[in-house]
Motif scaffolding. Structure first.
Motif, PDB file in Angstrom:
ATOM      1  N   GLY A   1       1.253  -5.502   3.862  1.00 34.83           N
ATOM      2  CA  GLY A   1       1.801  -6.233   2.845  1.00 34.83           C
ATOM      3  C   GLY A   1       0.694  -5.424   1.781  1.00 34.83           C
ATOM      4  N   VAL A   2      -0.709  -6.519   1.310  1.00 33.85           N
ATOM      5  CA  VAL A   2      -1.508  -6.064   0.638  1.00 33.85           C
ATOM      6  C   VAL A   2      -1.339  -4.493   0.615  1.00 33.85           C
ATOM      7  CG1 VAL A   2      -3.958  -6.828   0.460  1.00 33.85           C
ATOM      8  CG2 VAL A   2      -2.382  -8.181   1.248  1.00 33.85           C
ATOM      9  N   VAL A   3      -1.570  -3.717   1.421  1.00 35.55           N
ATOM     10  CA  VAL A   3      -2.463  -2.293   1.652  1.00 35.55           C
ATOM     11  C   VAL A   3      -0.708  -1.480   0.995  1.00 35.55           C
ATOM     12  CG1 VAL A   3      -2.423   0.071   3.084  1.00 35.55           C
ATOM     13  CG2 VAL A   3      -3.330  -1.812   3.743  1.00 35.55           C
ATOM     14  N   LEU A   4       0.480  -2.010   1.212  1.00 32.81           N
ATOM     15  CA  LEU A   4       1.686  -1.068   0.468  1.00 32.81           C
ATOM     16  C   LEU A   4       1.509  -1.820  -1.359  1.00 32.81           C
ATOM     17  CD1 LEU A   4       3.197  -2.047   3.162  1.00 32.81           C
ATOM     18  CD2 LEU A   4       3.186   0.579   2.616  1.00 32.81           C
ATOM     19  N   LEU A   5       0.984  -3.036  -1.606  1.00 35.87           N
ATOM     20  CA  LEU A   5       1.142  -3.523  -2.431  1.00 35.87           C
ATOM     21  C   LEU A   5      -0.060  -2.747  -3.429  1.00 35.87           C
ATOM     22  CD1 LEU A   5       2.007  -5.240  -4.988  1.00 35.87           C
ATOM     23  CD2 LEU A   5       0.083  -7.015  -4.507  1.00 35.87           C
ATOM     24  N   ALA A   6      -0.662  -2.480  -2.051  1.00 28.40           N
ATOM     25  CA  ALA A   6      -2.192  -1.720  -3.382  1.00 28.40           C
ATOM     26  C   ALA A   6      -1.578  -0.347  -3.350  1.00 28.40           C
ATOM     27  CB  ALA A   6      -3.602  -2.022  -2.108  1.00 28.40           C
TER      28      ALA A   6
END
Length: 143
Positions: free
Chosen positions: A18-23
């Motif tokens: 989720g953090v990678v996709l948000l970035a």
């Protein structure tokens, strides 16, 4: 490996995804996503869907495990209470046919279901807040 450790690893992997996709979404910027019609959001939504399915399955498994391991009478009484709240909410709700901003028709039955859901939420919120206040007051009095 314990079940708790497995769930922590699954949670960590999904959080990282989720953090990678948000970035990636933040790096693209609002205009790029708006111009593409929201194509950059697919991966983010898939992670959310997977997380929701995993959480629902885990909750269902633990509920079933708890029912068979514990007192089934208390579980059925609690379930009956929730069903009773939904029945009361349904009869309190009023359904009126109306139109949305976009001109779509909302049937009276759909309006009644929405109202019943809101009433059920309000009743359960009042019960939860009341039980917290009662528990806190009881704790203060008993000391």
């Amino acid at each position: 490996m314990s079940l708790h450790k497995i769930f922590k690893i699954i949670g960590l992997v999904l959080s990282l995804a989720g953090v990678v996709l948000l970035a990636i979404i933040v790096a693209k910027g609002d205009d790029a996503i708006r111009d593409s019609g929201g194509e950059g959001l697919d991966g983010f939504l898939y992670v959310a869907y997977i997380t929701m399915v995993i959480i629902c399955v885990i909750v269902l498994l633990f509920v079933i495990k708890g029912v068979f391991a514990g007192d089934i009478k208390k579980t059925l009484i609690s379930l009956g209470g929730v069903v009773l709240i939904f029945i009361i909410s349904y009869f309190l709700a009023e359904g009126t046919e109306s139109f949305t901003k976009d001109g779509e028709l909302v049937t009276a039955q759909t309006s009644k279901y929405i109202g019943a859901g809101l009433y059920a939420f309000y009743i359960m919120a009042i019960l939860a807040i009341g039980s917290m206040l009662f528990g806190g007051a009881k704790k203060l009095i008993s000391k």
